[in-house]
Scaffold this active site. Sequence first.
Site, mmCIF file in Angstrom:
data_model
loop_
_atom_site.group_PDB
_atom_site.id
_atom_site.type_symbol
_atom_site.label_atom_id
_atom_site.label_comp_id
_atom_site.label_asym_id
_atom_site.label_seq_id
_atom_site.Cartn_x
_atom_site.Cartn_y
_atom_site.Cartn_z
ATOM 1 N N ARG A 1 0.828 -1.200 0.000
ATOM 2 C CA ARG A 1 0.000 0.000 0.000
ATOM 3 C C ARG A 1 0.869 1.260 0.000
ATOM 4 O O ARG A 1 0.583 2.222 -0.729
ATOM 5 C CB ARG A 1 -0.938 -0.006 1.212
ATOM 6 C CG ARG A 1 -1.943 -1.151 1.175
ATOM 7 C CD ARG A 1 -3.176 -0.941 2.016
ATOM 8 N NE ARG A 1 -2.948 -0.684 3.430
ATOM 9 C CZ ARG A 1 -3.691 -1.188 4.410
ATOM 10 N NH1 ARG A 1 -4.705 -2.016 4.110
ATOM 11 N NH2 ARG A 1 -3.469 -0.886 5.667
ATOM 12 N N VAL B 1 3.641 1.766 13.644
ATOM 13 C CA VAL B 1 3.908 2.935 14.485
ATOM 14 C C VAL B 1 3.814 2.623 15.972
ATOM 15 O O VAL B 1 4.302 3.411 16.801
ATOM 16 C CB VAL B 1 2.973 4.111 14.137
ATOM 17 C CG1 VAL B 1 3.227 4.597 12.723
ATOM 18 C CG2 VAL B 1 1.516 3.744 14.354
ATOM 19 N N ASN C 1 -2.035 10.129 11.092
ATOM 20 C CA ASN C 1 -3.313 9.726 10.519
ATOM 21 C C ASN C 1 -3.693 8.290 10.872
ATOM 22 O O ASN C 1 -4.885 7.983 10.970
ATOM 23 C CB ASN C 1 -3.276 9.878 8.995
ATOM 24 C CG ASN C 1 -4.454 9.205 8.328
ATOM 25 O OD1 ASN C 1 -5.579 9.692 8.383
ATOM 26 N ND2 ASN C 1 -4.214 8.046 7.708
ATOM 27 N N ALA C 2 -2.709 7.406 11.064
ATOM 28 C CA ALA C 2 -3.015 6.002 11.354
ATOM 29 C C ALA C 2 -3.896 5.924 12.592
ATOM 30 O O ALA C 2 -3.541 6.438 13.648
ATOM 31 C CB ALA C 2 -1.724 5.216 11.572
ATOM 32 N N GLY C 3 -5.054 5.284 12.465
ATOM 33 C CA GLY C 3 -5.971 5.276 13.593
ATOM 34 C C GLY C 3 -6.967 4.134 13.609
ATOM 35 O O GLY C 3 -7.568 3.850 14.640
ATOM 36 N N GLN D 1 -21.556 7.751 21.126
ATOM 37 C CA GLN D 1 -22.302 7.228 19.979
ATOM 38 C C GLN D 1 -22.598 5.748 20.174
ATOM 39 O O GLN D 1 -21.729 4.988 20.628
ATOM 40 C CB GLN D 1 -21.480 7.411 18.690
ATOM 41 C CG GLN D 1 -21.190 8.865 18.338
ATOM 42 C CD GLN D 1 -20.180 8.986 17.211
ATOM 43 O OE1 GLN D 1 -19.115 8.381 17.252
ATOM 44 N NE2 GLN D 1 -20.521 9.762 16.192
ATOM 45 N N TYR E 1 -12.094 2.820 19.910
ATOM 46 C CA TYR E 1 -11.561 3.803 18.965
ATOM 47 C C TYR E 1 -11.695 5.204 19.550
ATOM 48 O O TYR E 1 -10.748 6.001 19.552
ATOM 49 C CB TYR E 1 -12.330 3.690 17.650
ATOM 50 C CG TYR E 1 -12.044 4.766 16.625
ATOM 51 C CD1 TYR E 1 -10.931 4.686 15.804
ATOM 52 C CD2 TYR E 1 -12.922 5.839 16.461
ATOM 53 C CE1 TYR E 1 -10.681 5.665 14.848
ATOM 54 C CE2 TYR E 1 -12.678 6.817 15.521
ATOM 55 C CZ TYR E 1 -11.556 6.723 14.704
ATOM 56 O OH TYR E 1 -11.317 7.697 13.760
ATOM 57 N N GLY F 1 -15.390 13.732 10.572
ATOM 58 C CA GLY F 1 -16.677 13.061 10.608
ATOM 59 C C GLY F 1 -16.510 11.654 10.049
ATOM 60 O O GLY F 1 -15.403 11.124 9.963
#
Length: 252
Positions: free
Chosen positions: A42, A64, A91-93, A153, A160, A191
């Site tokens: 990737r 990471v 950004n990795a999450g 939510q 997460y 979002g």
Amino acid sequence: MFELNGRIALVSGAGQSVGEGIAKVLARQGASVIVNDLFADRADKVTAAIVEEGNRAVARAFDVTDLDATVESIRSAEAELGGHVDILVNNAGVAEGRVTKPFRELTPDQWAPSIDLNIYGAMNCIKAVIDGMCDSGWGRIVQISSGSARTGQNINVSMYATGKSGIEGFIRHLAAETGQYGVTANIVALGLQANLVDKMPPEVIEKLIASIPIGRLGDPIEIGAFCAYLASNEAAGMTGQTLDFNGGSQTR
């Protein structure tokens, strides 16, 4: 305006989706980009696409959450590019081993992947680059987060959200510590994105999209453009902020 010529940027989790969009936009603005992903194929694919556009990028596949691997890979990339990382986009999450279930159905061993990636993974990347930024008197850290960090939510993303909440708190303290060195640190709370809802039933996804005023999921290139602004000289006065980028969704 918002030019990044001469800068070196590291984007974690850049092998697809939001990270890919961010990496491509930063490169288009002039930065040399270190494209990180857990999977080499990737990272290589996105790097090749950036180079094909006439911009500069190198691929680095590493986890990471492994500090030693993170530092070693970043130092290798910096040596290849001839400088230190000026811009970091954490950004990795979305963890590979994540389980999307209500908290009551999760076992303790299922808590760790999302929390480790979003907290320790982000801090490992920051630890590897922060000294170079402070010593040079210029640096930009952009932490990708989520509205889930601040809004409860019922969509089975509690772990997460826990990881995102934790790293948001850290970034605010980091901004206070490093502002004097010309280093800014901001949070972009996204979002709904396609990679976060990919394991949800279609009817749930449709319901969630219907709740977004613009009527669609996030666009990686649009997010990349926002990150390019935060990474630029023009954003020098903005630090320690949590900025919602969510299509108009109510996140508080």
